[in-house]
Design a protein around this motif. Structure first.
Motif, mmCIF file in Angstrom:
data_model
loop_
_atom_site.group_PDB
_atom_site.id
_atom_site.type_symbol
_atom_site.label_atom_id
_atom_site.label_comp_id
_atom_site.label_asym_id
_atom_site.label_seq_id
_atom_site.Cartn_x
_atom_site.Cartn_y
_atom_site.Cartn_z
ATOM 1 N N PHE A 67 0.838 -1.206 0.000
ATOM 2 C CA PHE A 67 0.000 0.000 0.000
ATOM 3 C C PHE A 67 0.870 1.252 0.000
ATOM 4 O O PHE A 67 0.628 2.196 -0.766
ATOM 5 N N GLY A 68 1.889 1.298 0.860
ATOM 6 C CA GLY A 68 2.792 2.451 0.890
ATOM 7 C C GLY A 68 3.557 2.617 -0.411
ATOM 8 O O GLY A 68 3.862 3.748 -0.816
ATOM 9 N N TYR A 69 3.869 1.498 -1.064
ATOM 10 C CA TYR A 69 4.586 1.579 -2.335
ATOM 11 C C TYR A 69 3.729 2.216 -3.423
ATOM 12 O O TYR A 69 4.206 3.040 -4.219
ATOM 13 N N TRP A 70 2.439 1.850 -3.486
ATOM 14 C CA TRP A 70 1.566 2.310 -4.561
ATOM 15 C C TRP A 70 0.928 3.663 -4.283
ATOM 16 O O TRP A 70 0.472 4.323 -5.227
ATOM 17 N N PHE A 71 0.862 4.101 -3.059
ATOM 18 C CA PHE A 71 0.025 5.245 -2.707
ATOM 19 C C PHE A 71 0.423 6.523 -3.460
ATOM 20 O O PHE A 71 -0.450 7.274 -3.910
ATOM 21 N N VAL A 242 -16.164 6.219 -15.358
ATOM 22 C CA VAL A 242 -15.589 6.640 -16.636
ATOM 23 C C VAL A 242 -14.556 5.641 -17.124
ATOM 24 O O VAL A 242 -14.107 5.711 -18.273
ATOM 25 N N PHE A 243 -14.164 4.707 -16.285
ATOM 26 C CA PHE A 243 -13.267 3.629 -16.708
ATOM 27 C C PHE A 243 -13.889 2.825 -17.843
ATOM 28 O O PHE A 243 -13.180 2.293 -18.704
ATOM 29 N N TYR A 244 -15.222 2.767 -17.860
ATOM 30 C CA TYR A 244 -15.907 1.977 -18.880
ATOM 31 C C TYR A 244 -15.997 2.701 -20.222
ATOM 32 O O TYR A 244 -16.492 2.117 -21.190
ATOM 33 N N VAL A 245 -15.553 3.964 -20.274
ATOM 34 C CA VAL A 245 -15.466 4.662 -21.561
ATOM 35 C C VAL A 245 -14.007 4.953 -21.886
ATOM 36 O O VAL A 245 -13.674 5.945 -22.529
ATOM 37 N N SER A 246 -13.136 4.060 -21.395
ATOM 38 C CA SER A 246 -11.704 4.052 -21.746
ATOM 39 C C SER A 246 -10.941 5.240 -21.189
ATOM 40 O O SER A 246 -9.911 5.632 -21.756
ATOM 41 N N LEU A 247 -11.395 5.826 -20.090
ATOM 42 C CA LEU A 247 -10.667 6.913 -19.456
ATOM 43 C C LEU A 247 -10.079 6.395 -18.145
ATOM 44 O O LEU A 247 -10.808 5.961 -17.249
ATOM 45 N N LEU A 248 -8.756 6.433 -18.035
ATOM 46 C CA LEU A 248 -8.079 5.879 -16.867
ATOM 47 C C LEU A 248 -8.019 6.924 -15.758
ATOM 48 O O LEU A 248 -7.043 7.655 -15.617
ATOM 49 N N ASP A 249 -9.072 6.987 -14.987
ATOM 50 C CA ASP A 249 -9.068 7.839 -13.800
ATOM 51 C C ASP A 249 -8.420 7.066 -12.657
ATOM 52 O O ASP A 249 -7.685 6.099 -12.885
ATOM 53 N N LEU A 250 -8.689 7.484 -11.418
ATOM 54 C CA LEU A 250 -8.093 6.810 -10.263
ATOM 55 C C LEU A 250 -8.507 5.342 -10.205
ATOM 56 O O LEU A 250 -7.660 4.448 -10.083
ATOM 57 N N PHE A 251 -9.798 5.087 -10.307
ATOM 58 C CA PHE A 251 -10.267 3.698 -10.236
ATOM 59 C C PHE A 251 -9.803 2.898 -11.453
ATOM 60 O O PHE A 251 -9.431 1.726 -11.336
ATOM 61 N N GLY A 252 -9.823 3.522 -12.641
ATOM 62 C CA GLY A 252 -9.357 2.835 -13.838
ATOM 63 C C GLY A 252 -7.884 2.465 -13.747
ATOM 64 O O GLY A 252 -7.472 1.378 -14.175
ATOM 65 N N THR A 253 -7.088 3.369 -13.172
ATOM 66 C CA THR A 253 -5.666 3.074 -13.001
ATOM 67 C C THR A 253 -5.455 1.915 -12.038
ATOM 68 O O THR A 253 -4.628 1.028 -12.267
ATOM 69 N N GLY A 263 -1.124 -9.856 -7.589
ATOM 70 C CA GLY A 263 -0.855 -10.031 -6.168
ATOM 71 C C GLY A 263 -1.074 -8.777 -5.353
ATOM 72 O O GLY A 263 -1.107 -8.845 -4.111
ATOM 73 N N ASP A 264 -1.225 -7.634 -6.017
ATOM 74 C CA ASP A 264 -1.391 -6.355 -5.313
ATOM 75 C C ASP A 264 -2.808 -5.798 -5.457
ATOM 76 O O ASP A 264 -3.008 -4.584 -5.292
ATOM 77 N N ILE A 265 -3.772 -6.633 -5.746
ATOM 78 C CA ILE A 265 -5.137 -6.136 -5.953
ATOM 79 C C ILE A 265 -5.675 -5.481 -4.688
ATOM 80 O O ILE A 265 -6.230 -4.372 -4.724
ATOM 81 N N VAL A 266 -5.513 -6.138 -3.547
ATOM 82 C CA VAL A 266 -6.057 -5.594 -2.288
ATOM 83 C C VAL A 266 -5.385 -4.279 -1.904
ATOM 84 O O VAL A 266 -6.072 -3.289 -1.620
ATOM 85 N N PRO A 267 -4.055 -4.172 -1.863
ATOM 86 C CA PRO A 267 -3.466 -2.863 -1.539
ATOM 87 C C PRO A 267 -3.806 -1.776 -2.546
ATOM 88 O O PRO A 267 -3.953 -0.611 -2.173
ATOM 89 N N LEU A 268 -3.961 -2.138 -3.815
ATOM 90 C CA LEU A 268 -4.348 -1.134 -4.813
ATOM 91 C C LEU A 268 -5.772 -0.638 -4.549
ATOM 92 O O LEU A 268 -6.047 0.568 -4.667
ATOM 93 N N LEU A 269 -6.678 -1.536 -4.197
ATOM 94 C CA LEU A 269 -8.037 -1.108 -3.852
ATOM 95 C C LEU A 269 -8.036 -0.237 -2.595
ATOM 96 O O LEU A 269 -8.815 0.725 -2.492
ATOM 97 N N LEU A 270 -7.163 -0.543 -1.645
ATOM 98 C CA LEU A 270 -7.044 0.301 -0.455
ATOM 99 C C LEU A 270 -6.503 1.686 -0.806
ATOM 100 O O LEU A 270 -6.912 2.690 -0.210
ATOM 101 N N VAL A 271 -5.594 1.739 -1.759
ATOM 102 C CA VAL A 271 -5.084 3.034 -2.220
ATOM 103 C C VAL A 271 -6.216 3.889 -2.780
ATOM 104 O O VAL A 271 -6.365 5.068 -2.439
#
Length: 327
Positions: A67-71, A242-253, A263-271
């Protein structure tokens, strides 16, 4: 010897009262009312909160090091910037559209009222994801857009696909949806203003536009602000679509990085969760000061700021300690 009827009885001869205090009133101590139920509920809540925090801190499944790595990674910050940009444009355009729709709904023109009501009814009934997907595929329905006389010649036309970038589609879709909800918020705020304010402004001969800008709308903002901030918080969270219209916002990223690093799905969702919490908390702080500003003249005293509350609590605590030590 008995006293004759009607004789005065001296104070010294009166029998002592059982409720006479044994100590001076200044020396007596006021005991607070015991509330065992409140203490029990407080203890239960504190225990549950401590268990929740302990689970977050000690469960290795959350991978707080990742989490600290990705934040603060540049990729995540770029997505956050897109989220802020989309939310800011959509909030401004949605509020302006909502004001126009609310005024049309309150106008005396039956055509404007019907069009405004139909727009609000339709956009509140259609899910936002459907609106975004429809706009994303809009170029398949209309290759070109033109402006001219209905059923007549066109003055000019342009290719819709060149203007409708992913950012434009996201902003337009969110703005259209937000305007429908903002219209009802603004209309409710305008209707909450006392009718006497309208009558007094009309009696002074003020123009309608001046009445709305200087008298009606500032008072309506006291009712509009908390309701629209709720819409704004919902808008910030809705940008994840907006991820569903090909725009990489925070959630899309986060979704994209999660697919690359499973392997980092959970920490990325926490970010993403923490960043959304930060954004909505910042909006709530702004809401407090805006409401406090427009509360002037409507309340006897302005609500205290968090710093003023802290100072008052410290002052009360010091006074309580002095009383305890004096006794």
């Amino acid at each position: 010897m008995t006293e004759p009827p009607g004789a005065a009885v001296s104070v010294t001869d009166a029998p002592p009262r059982s409720d006479t205090p044994s100590k001076p009133l200044a020396a007596q101590r006021v005991l607070p009312l015991r509330r065992p139920g409140r203490w029990i509920a407080t203890a239960v809540v504190l225990v549950l909160a401590a268990q929740f925090v302990h689970g977050l801190a000690t469960n290795p499944f959350y991978q707080w090091d990742r989490f600290g790595y990705w934040f603060l990674r540049p990729t995540v910050l770029d997505g956050l910037l897109i989220t802020l940009e989309v939310a800011a444009w959509s909030a401004v355009l949605g509020l302006l559209g909502g004001i126009l729709l609310a005024l049309a709904r309150l106008s005396k023109s039956p055509v404007l009222r019907a069009v405004s009501w139909t727009y609000v009814w339709a956009l509140r009934s259609i899910p936002l994801i459907v609106v975004l997907l429809f706009l994303y595929n809009f170029s398949a329905l209309y290759k070109t857009l033109s402006v001219g006389v209905p059923f007549g010649p066109a003055f000019f036309s342009f290719d819709e696909s060149r203007l409708a970038t992913d950012m434009v589609i996201a902003v337009i879709g969110l703005s259209l949806n937000e305007a429908a909800y903002a219209a009802e918020v603004v209309r409710g705020g305008i209707l909450s203003v006392d009718q006497g304010q309208h009558e007094a402004a009309s009696a002074l001969g003020l123009p309608k536009g001046y009445q709305f800008r200087k008298i009606v709308f500032p008072q309506a903002l006291r009712s509009i602000t908390p309701n629209y901030v709720n819409q704004l918080i919902g808008l910030i969270k809705s940008t994840s679509l907006v991820f569903y219209v090909s725009l990489l916002d925070l959630f899309g990223t986060v979704q994209s990085m999660g697919a690359t690093y499973p392997g980092d799905i959970v920490p990325l969702l926490l970010v993403a969760t923490v960043w959304y919490l930060i954004l909505t908390s910042a909006v709530s702080v702004v809401q407090f000061y805006v409401e406090r500003h427009y509360a002037r003249g409507a309340t006897r005293s302005l609500p205290p700021t968090p710093l003023q509350k802290l100072r008052a609590s410290l002052t009360e605590l010091r006074a309580r300690i002095r009383r305890e030590t004096a006794i």
